[in-house]
Design a protein around this motif. Structure first.
Motif, mmCIF file in Angstrom:
data_model
loop_
_atom_site.group_PDB
_atom_site.id
_atom_site.type_symbol
_atom_site.label_atom_id
_atom_site.label_comp_id
_atom_site.label_asym_id
_atom_site.label_seq_id
_atom_site.Cartn_x
_atom_site.Cartn_y
_atom_site.Cartn_z
ATOM 1 N N ARG A 86 -71.363 -29.057 51.722
ATOM 2 C CA ARG A 86 -70.510 -27.970 51.229
ATOM 3 C C ARG A 86 -69.186 -28.512 50.702
ATOM 4 O O ARG A 86 -68.655 -28.032 49.691
ATOM 5 C CB ARG A 86 -70.248 -26.971 52.362
ATOM 6 N N LEU A 87 -68.654 -29.527 51.353
ATOM 7 C CA LEU A 87 -67.383 -30.099 50.925
ATOM 8 C C LEU A 87 -67.528 -30.988 49.692
ATOM 9 O O LEU A 87 -66.605 -31.081 48.883
ATOM 10 C CB LEU A 87 -66.775 -30.917 52.069
ATOM 11 N N SER A 88 -68.671 -31.639 49.549
ATOM 12 C CA SER A 88 -68.798 -32.710 48.558
ATOM 13 C C SER A 88 -69.684 -32.377 47.367
ATOM 14 O O SER A 88 -69.702 -33.159 46.404
ATOM 15 C CB SER A 88 -69.356 -33.976 49.242
ATOM 16 N N TRP A 89 -70.425 -31.262 47.386
ATOM 17 C CA TRP A 89 -71.460 -31.069 46.373
ATOM 18 C C TRP A 89 -70.893 -31.012 44.951
ATOM 19 O O TRP A 89 -71.468 -31.580 44.015
ATOM 20 C CB TRP A 89 -72.272 -29.799 46.671
ATOM 21 N N ALA A 90 -69.769 -30.325 44.768
ATOM 22 C CA ALA A 90 -69.229 -30.169 43.414
ATOM 23 C C ALA A 90 -68.747 -31.506 42.857
ATOM 24 O O ALA A 90 -69.076 -31.881 41.720
ATOM 25 C CB ALA A 90 -68.092 -29.153 43.422
ATOM 26 N N ILE A 94 -72.942 -37.677 57.346
ATOM 27 C CA ILE A 94 -72.205 -38.580 56.459
ATOM 28 C C ILE A 94 -72.914 -38.801 55.129
ATOM 29 O O ILE A 94 -72.357 -39.451 54.240
ATOM 30 C CB ILE A 94 -71.961 -39.948 57.129
ATOM 31 N N LEU A 95 -74.116 -38.264 54.974
ATOM 32 C CA LEU A 95 -74.941 -38.606 53.814
ATOM 33 C C LEU A 95 -74.276 -38.225 52.495
ATOM 34 O O LEU A 95 -74.054 -39.068 51.618
ATOM 35 C CB LEU A 95 -76.305 -37.931 53.946
ATOM 36 N N ALA A 96 -73.954 -36.933 52.319
ATOM 37 C CA ALA A 96 -73.380 -36.480 51.043
ATOM 38 C C ALA A 96 -72.023 -37.126 50.759
ATOM 39 O O ALA A 96 -71.796 -37.622 49.643
ATOM 40 C CB ALA A 96 -73.277 -34.956 51.028
ATOM 41 N N PRO A 97 -71.076 -37.151 51.718
ATOM 42 C CA PRO A 97 -69.799 -37.818 51.422
ATOM 43 C C PRO A 97 -69.953 -39.301 51.112
ATOM 44 O O PRO A 97 -69.232 -39.840 50.265
ATOM 45 C CB PRO A 97 -68.985 -37.604 52.706
ATOM 46 N N LEU A 98 -70.893 -39.983 51.777
ATOM 47 C CA LEU A 98 -71.073 -41.407 51.522
ATOM 48 C C LEU A 98 -71.633 -41.650 50.125
ATOM 49 O O LEU A 98 -71.196 -42.576 49.421
ATOM 50 C CB LEU A 98 -72.000 -42.009 52.579
ATOM 51 N N VAL A 99 -72.588 -40.823 49.703
ATOM 52 C CA VAL A 99 -73.117 -40.949 48.341
ATOM 53 C C VAL A 99 -72.015 -40.682 47.327
ATOM 54 O O VAL A 99 -71.913 -41.365 46.293
ATOM 55 C CB VAL A 99 -74.295 -39.985 48.137
ATOM 56 N N LEU A 100 -71.165 -39.685 47.600
ATOM 57 C CA LEU A 100 -70.038 -39.406 46.704
ATOM 58 C C LEU A 100 -69.102 -40.588 46.615
ATOM 59 O O LEU A 100 -68.661 -40.972 45.513
ATOM 60 C CB LEU A 100 -69.281 -38.171 47.205
ATOM 61 N N ALA A 101 -68.778 -41.204 47.739
ATOM 62 C CA ALA A 101 -67.850 -42.335 47.745
ATOM 63 C C ALA A 101 -68.409 -43.511 46.951
ATOM 64 O O ALA A 101 -67.713 -44.103 46.109
ATOM 65 C CB ALA A 101 -67.556 -42.768 49.179
ATOM 66 N N ALA A 132 -63.733 -38.449 49.562
ATOM 67 C CA ALA A 132 -65.071 -38.519 50.148
ATOM 68 C C ALA A 132 -65.025 -39.060 51.576
ATOM 69 O O ALA A 132 -65.742 -38.554 52.459
ATOM 70 C CB ALA A 132 -65.979 -39.398 49.282
ATOM 71 N N VAL A 133 -64.197 -40.063 51.824
ATOM 72 C CA VAL A 133 -64.094 -40.621 53.178
ATOM 73 C C VAL A 133 -63.548 -39.571 54.146
ATOM 74 O O VAL A 133 -64.007 -39.466 55.295
ATOM 75 C CB VAL A 133 -63.212 -41.883 53.170
ATOM 76 N N THR A 134 -62.593 -38.779 53.693
ATOM 77 C CA THR A 134 -62.074 -37.713 54.542
ATOM 78 C C THR A 134 -63.143 -36.651 54.796
ATOM 79 O O THR A 134 -63.279 -36.137 55.912
ATOM 80 C CB THR A 134 -60.839 -37.069 53.897
ATOM 81 N N HIS A 135 -63.921 -36.301 53.764
ATOM 82 C CA HIS A 135 -65.027 -35.363 53.947
ATOM 83 C C HIS A 135 -66.032 -35.892 54.968
ATOM 84 O O HIS A 135 -66.619 -35.111 55.729
ATOM 85 C CB HIS A 135 -65.727 -35.118 52.612
#
Length: 278
Positions: free
Chosen positions: A99-103, A174-181, A210-213
């Motif tokens: 939810r935090l990282s999708w956009a 951590i999956l989505a934020p890590l992929v974003l980072a 992303a790390v904060t997410h």
């Protein structure tokens, strides 16, 4: 269009209002973030940069949708807050991180998949910095997982009951934020290779977001107290809504600054097609 340079300046002013809304908890203009991103989309659409003539406006539209969804209805409503429950859903961390990282993740993926990167030639320093930063990000995620694992095991030895999230739940968080980072780091290296240094700086800022997410998603789980909260900004997500939320405000400022730098860095070098003189 002579008014085009005004668009990013106006977007920056609205972004500042958005950050002030979060800091004070008083919605001076609830639609500030949506309006800022719409102006950036209009700026990219009217300039039509040859590298990303349509992808950048489409990616910014995704951010507009996310900003509209998370727009607070009342001063007390905070979409960035994380609430704990007695019965922890094992998918809660994954849902929070997504939810935090999708956009931002969609924005990065669209730029990576549609950009003309064949002639991108990142220098040795850019490649070294990217590899080092990726190692630090992945290493940080691994350290957090190990820290949580050992804290859960220690809690299990101390007594029965709900002792913390499973390994699957923490990895999912951590999956989505890590992929974003990682994606933002790759994008930064490619942008640097195309000499889009300002845009590359915006991509680097997205890595910090992303790390904060990542820590916020982990904090959504029922972590043992020994596991800690990771990044200091995460602690503010539990703050009382009536107090100035400095942590979320800083995070919002970094995020909107990342988008501004990305758009200005990609579009600013291309003034757009010349218009006929009447």
């Amino acid at each position: 269009m002579r008014y085009r340079p005004i668009l990013p300046a106006a977007a920056g002013a609205l972004a500042a209002v958005h950050v002030l809304n979060i800091l004070t908890g008083v919605p001076l203009l609830r639609q500030a973030e949506v309006a800022a991103l719409l102006l950036l989309a209009a700026y990219a659409l009217t300039a039509r940069p040859p590298d990303l003539p349509w992808a950048l406006p489409v990616a910014l539209t995704v951010l507009v949708v996310d900003a509209w969804i998370t727009m607070p209805a009342e001063p007390a409503d905070r979409e960035w807050q994380v609430f704990r429950t007695d019965a922890v859903d094992p998918t809660l961390g994954f849902v929070t991180g997504l939810r935090l990282s999708w956009a931002a993740l969609l924005l990065v993926l669209i730029l990576l998949l549609t950009g003309r990167w064949r002639d991108a030639r990142p220098g040795r320093s850019a490649l070294t910095g990217t590899v080092l930063a990726a190692t630090l990000v992945v290493g940080y995620a691994a350290v957090r997982l190990a820290e949580i694992h050992f804290a859960v095991r220690a809690t299990q030895r101390s007594g029965p009951g709900d002792t913390g999230p499973s390994a699957v739940a923490t990895v999912g968080a951590i999956l989505a934020p890590l992929v974003l980072a990682v994606g933002a780091l790759v994008l930064a290296a490619l942008l640097a290779g195309r000499r889009h240094r300002i845009a590359a700086g915006g991509a680097v800022l997205l890595v910090l977001v992303a790390v904060t997410h990542l820590d916020v998603a982990l904090d959504a789980l029922s972590l043992p107290s020994a596991a800690g909260q990771g990044v200091l900004l995460t602690a503010v997500y539990q703050a009382n809504a009536s107090l100035p939320a400095s942590g979320p405000a800083v995070l919002a400022a970094v995020e909107v600054a990342a988008y501004l730098l990305l758009v200005v860095g990609l579009v600013g070098r291309h003034p757009g097609r010349a218009e006929p003189v009447s």
